[in-house]
Design a protein around this motif. Structure first.
Motif, mmCIF file in Angstrom:
data_model
loop_
_atom_site.group_PDB
_atom_site.id
_atom_site.type_symbol
_atom_site.label_atom_id
_atom_site.label_comp_id
_atom_site.label_asym_id
_atom_site.label_seq_id
_atom_site.Cartn_x
_atom_site.Cartn_y
_atom_site.Cartn_z
ATOM 1 N N GLN A 123 6.176 -14.661 -33.666
ATOM 2 C CA GLN A 123 4.767 -14.804 -33.997
ATOM 3 C C GLN A 123 4.245 -16.233 -33.859
ATOM 4 O OE1 GLN A 123 2.838 -11.851 -35.162
ATOM 5 N NE2 GLN A 123 4.610 -11.211 -33.980
ATOM 6 N N ASP A 124 5.082 -17.209 -34.083
ATOM 7 C CA ASP A 124 4.628 -18.585 -34.136
ATOM 8 C C ASP A 124 4.551 -19.187 -32.734
ATOM 9 O OD1 ASP A 124 4.267 -21.047 -36.110
ATOM 10 O OD2 ASP A 124 5.474 -21.701 -34.403
ATOM 11 N N ALA A 125 3.351 -19.643 -32.364
ATOM 12 C CA ALA A 125 3.151 -20.183 -31.018
ATOM 13 C C ALA A 125 4.018 -21.414 -30.777
ATOM 14 C CB ALA A 125 1.680 -20.516 -30.809
ATOM 15 N N GLY A 126 4.196 -22.233 -31.814
ATOM 16 C CA GLY A 126 5.045 -23.413 -31.661
ATOM 17 C C GLY A 126 6.482 -23.049 -31.370
ATOM 18 N N ASN A 127 7.002 -22.030 -32.050
ATOM 19 C CA ASN A 127 8.357 -21.566 -31.769
ATOM 20 C C ASN A 127 8.490 -21.055 -30.346
ATOM 21 O OD1 ASN A 127 9.476 -22.124 -34.294
ATOM 22 N ND2 ASN A 127 8.998 -20.100 -35.117
ATOM 23 N N VAL A 128 7.524 -20.262 -29.922
ATOM 24 C CA VAL A 128 7.584 -19.688 -28.571
ATOM 25 C C VAL A 128 7.556 -20.798 -27.525
ATOM 26 C CG1 VAL A 128 6.383 -18.237 -26.893
ATOM 27 C CG2 VAL A 128 6.602 -17.481 -29.275
ATOM 28 N N GLY A 129 6.638 -21.742 -27.674
ATOM 29 C CA GLY A 129 6.563 -22.829 -26.709
ATOM 30 C C GLY A 129 7.821 -23.674 -26.696
ATOM 31 N N SER A 130 8.390 -23.934 -27.873
ATOM 32 C CA SER A 130 9.627 -24.707 -27.955
ATOM 33 C C SER A 130 10.778 -23.989 -27.256
ATOM 34 C CB SER A 130 9.976 -24.962 -29.424
ATOM 35 O OG SER A 130 11.170 -25.701 -29.542
ATOM 36 N N ILE A 131 10.851 -22.673 -27.410
ATOM 37 C CA ILE A 131 11.910 -21.911 -26.748
ATOM 38 C C ILE A 131 11.723 -21.947 -25.232
ATOM 39 C CG2 ILE A 131 12.862 -19.585 -26.424
ATOM 40 C CD1 ILE A 131 12.358 -19.122 -29.422
ATOM 41 N N LEU A 132 10.490 -21.903 -24.769
ATOM 42 C CA LEU A 132 10.255 -22.013 -23.325
ATOM 43 C C LEU A 132 10.765 -23.363 -22.803
ATOM 44 C CD1 LEU A 132 6.710 -20.458 -22.726
ATOM 45 C CD2 LEU A 132 8.935 -19.340 -22.769
ATOM 46 N N ARG A 133 10.536 -24.419 -23.577
ATOM 47 C CA ARG A 133 11.035 -25.739 -23.172
ATOM 48 C C ARG A 133 12.557 -25.750 -23.095
ATOM 49 N NH1 ARG A 133 8.588 -30.693 -26.430
ATOM 50 N NH2 ARG A 133 9.627 -31.803 -24.731
ATOM 51 N N SER A 134 13.206 -25.164 -24.091
ATOM 52 C CA SER A 134 14.672 -25.119 -24.084
ATOM 53 C C SER A 134 15.184 -24.273 -22.931
ATOM 54 C CB SER A 134 15.181 -24.563 -25.424
ATOM 55 O OG SER A 134 14.898 -25.450 -26.486
ATOM 56 N N ALA A 135 14.524 -23.151 -22.685
ATOM 57 C CA ALA A 135 14.938 -22.288 -21.571
ATOM 58 C C ALA A 135 14.885 -23.045 -20.251
ATOM 59 C CB ALA A 135 14.052 -21.048 -21.522
ATOM 60 N N ALA A 136 13.796 -23.749 -20.017
ATOM 61 C CA ALA A 136 13.658 -24.509 -18.774
ATOM 62 C C ALA A 136 14.700 -25.624 -18.698
ATOM 63 C CB ALA A 136 12.247 -25.079 -18.674
ATOM 64 N N ALA A 137 14.942 -26.293 -19.814
ATOM 65 C CA ALA A 137 15.877 -27.414 -19.825
ATOM 66 C C ALA A 137 17.310 -26.980 -19.546
ATOM 67 C CB ALA A 137 15.810 -28.137 -21.172
ATOM 68 N N PHE A 138 17.676 -25.779 -20.043
ATOM 69 C CA PHE A 138 19.070 -25.352 -19.968
ATOM 70 C C PHE A 138 19.325 -24.292 -18.905
ATOM 71 C CE2 PHE A 138 18.794 -26.780 -24.549
ATOM 72 C CZ PHE A 138 19.436 -27.992 -24.304
ATOM 73 N N GLY A 139 18.390 -24.125 -17.975
ATOM 74 C CA GLY A 139 18.631 -23.282 -16.815
ATOM 75 C C GLY A 139 18.410 -21.802 -17.016
ATOM 76 N N PHE A 140 17.711 -21.419 -18.087
ATOM 77 C CA PHE A 140 17.366 -20.013 -18.301
ATOM 78 C C PHE A 140 15.969 -19.779 -17.738
ATOM 79 C CE2 PHE A 140 21.060 -20.314 -20.754
ATOM 80 C CZ PHE A 140 21.544 -19.023 -20.934
ATOM 81 N N ALA A 141 15.938 -19.432 -16.459
ATOM 82 C CA ALA A 141 14.691 -19.483 -15.703
ATOM 83 C C ALA A 141 13.779 -18.286 -15.923
ATOM 84 C CB ALA A 141 15.004 -19.620 -14.211
ATOM 85 N N GLN A 142 14.229 -17.310 -16.687
ATOM 86 C CA GLN A 142 13.406 -16.125 -16.941
ATOM 87 C C GLN A 142 13.266 -15.905 -18.444
ATOM 88 O OE1 GLN A 142 13.193 -12.026 -14.769
ATOM 89 N NE2 GLN A 142 15.028 -11.974 -16.019
ATOM 90 N N VAL A 143 12.025 -15.715 -18.888
ATOM 91 C CA VAL A 143 11.749 -15.391 -20.278
ATOM 92 C C VAL A 143 10.955 -14.096 -20.316
ATOM 93 C CG1 VAL A 143 10.618 -16.099 -22.408
ATOM 94 C CG2 VAL A 143 11.768 -17.814 -20.975
ATOM 95 N N ILE A 144 11.461 -13.148 -21.104
ATOM 96 C CA ILE A 144 10.804 -11.847 -21.249
ATOM 97 C C ILE A 144 10.304 -11.743 -22.687
ATOM 98 C CG2 ILE A 144 11.071 -9.342 -21.122
ATOM 99 C CD1 ILE A 144 13.425 -9.816 -19.190
ATOM 100 N N ALA A 145 9.003 -11.588 -22.845
ATOM 101 C CA ALA A 145 8.403 -11.469 -24.182
ATOM 102 C C ALA A 145 8.039 -10.015 -24.427
ATOM 103 C CB ALA A 145 7.163 -12.347 -24.278
ATOM 104 N N LEU A 146 8.685 -9.406 -25.410
ATOM 105 C CA LEU A 146 8.382 -8.019 -25.750
ATOM 106 C C LEU A 146 7.031 -7.938 -26.468
ATOM 107 C CD1 LEU A 146 11.861 -6.712 -27.000
ATOM 108 C CD2 LEU A 146 10.929 -6.742 -24.675
ATOM 109 N N LYS A 147 6.462 -6.751 -26.447
ATOM 110 C CA LYS A 147 5.176 -6.535 -27.112
ATOM 111 C C LYS A 147 5.253 -7.015 -28.561
ATOM 112 C CE LYS A 147 3.879 -2.547 -24.277
ATOM 113 N NZ LYS A 147 3.675 -1.074 -24.248
ATOM 114 N N GLY A 148 4.190 -7.670 -29.009
ATOM 115 C CA GLY A 148 4.156 -8.209 -30.356
ATOM 116 C C GLY A 148 4.500 -9.673 -30.437
ATOM 117 N N THR A 149 4.957 -10.256 -29.323
ATOM 118 C CA THR A 149 5.252 -11.690 -29.269
ATOM 119 C C THR A 149 3.971 -12.465 -28.991
ATOM 120 O OG1 THR A 149 7.519 -11.302 -28.514
ATOM 121 C CG2 THR A 149 6.574 -13.466 -28.027
ATOM 122 N N ALA A 150 3.874 -13.671 -29.513
ATOM 123 C CA ALA A 150 2.711 -14.519 -29.265
ATOM 124 C C ALA A 150 2.441 -14.632 -27.768
ATOM 125 C CB ALA A 150 2.940 -15.910 -29.860
#
Length: 259
Positions: A123-150
């Protein structure tokens, strides 16, 4: 190539300004509009560095003369606004002097074998954005957000992502059945059960499952995991913030892959 002169807007009732106000303050407005608002030169530079061309570049009157040599021709159209008009649009405490309007990317299909992060109703936009940053930094090039995610392209998630969006394959607002397309093993995190992360041989590539801040993963999603892990917490806290946990887990995966 001849660069067209910018348009100047002086009325707060201009249709573009009305659109920008919606995009800046309504987290889901981009879905209906099919356009995204990036505020500030950092996000604009990140998009440009990834080859993204803006539909509209927006500058304040005070910023445009100095910005012109670098940014002229960066968009299909450039507009210059009175400083107060852009400040009235801004969602920031300290309004930026420029921004981009981008066309919303077409939803990509899920890549079956990519290193992936799955977000389950965060739910938290800051958490979601932070996870996207970590994903990009550590080579996880795909993020799938299930329904109900920010909303992934909302202004707050974009700001927290700090440009990571433009290096990722983003799939959002899908049902859990969409994960049938994945062929990589899924790993679930838990605060109280599973193998210790630092002692576990992690598969790579894989899909990390990250759950709701309070409820964790849904039972249906957790059932898809072939491996459950937990993070050692010698300080005795009940659980970690989901963005912090994601960063630790994705770093562990990247270290495994590199080693």
């Amino acid at each position: 190539m001849t660069v067209a002169e910018p348009s100047h807007i002086s009325s707060r009732d201009n249709p573009l300004l009305k659109e920008l106000r919606k995009l800046a303050h309504d987290p889901g407005a981009y879905r209906k509009a099919g356009r995204i608002w990036l505020e500030g030169d950092h996000l604009c530079r990140a998009a440009r560095a990834r080859g993204v061309r803006a539909a509209v570049a927006v500058f304040t009157e005070s910023a445009w003369p100095a910005a012109r040599p670098e940014w002229a021709g960066a968009a299909d159209k450039t507009v210059v606004l009175a400083d107060a008009l852009l400040a009235a649009v801004s969602g920031l405490e300290s309004p930026a002097s420029m921004g981009f309007v981008l066309d919303l990317p077409a939803p990509p299909p899920i890549a079956a074998d990519w290193p992936t992060v799955v977000l389950d109703r965060l739910q938290d936009a800051g958490n979601v954005g932070s996870i996207l940053r970590s994903a990009a930094a550590f080579g996880f090039a795909q993020v799938i957000a299930l329904k109900g995610t920010a909303a992934l392209w909302s202004p707050k998630v974009l700001r927290a992502g700090m440009g990571a969006h433009f290096g990722l394959r983003l799939v959002e607002s899908v049902g859990i059945e969409a994960l049938d397309a994945l062929t990589v093993p899924c790993i679930a995190t838990s605060s109280h059960r599973g193998e210790w992360l630092h002692r576990t041989r992690l598969p790579h590539p894989c899909a990390w499952l990250m759950g709701h801040e309070g409820q964790g993963l849904s039972a249906a999603l957790e059932a898809r995991a072939g491996l459950q892990v937990r993070i050692v917490q010698p300080g005795g806290e009940e659980s970690l913030n989901v963005a912090a946990a994601a960063a630790i887990c994705l770093h562990a995966s990247a270290s495994t892959a590199g080693g």
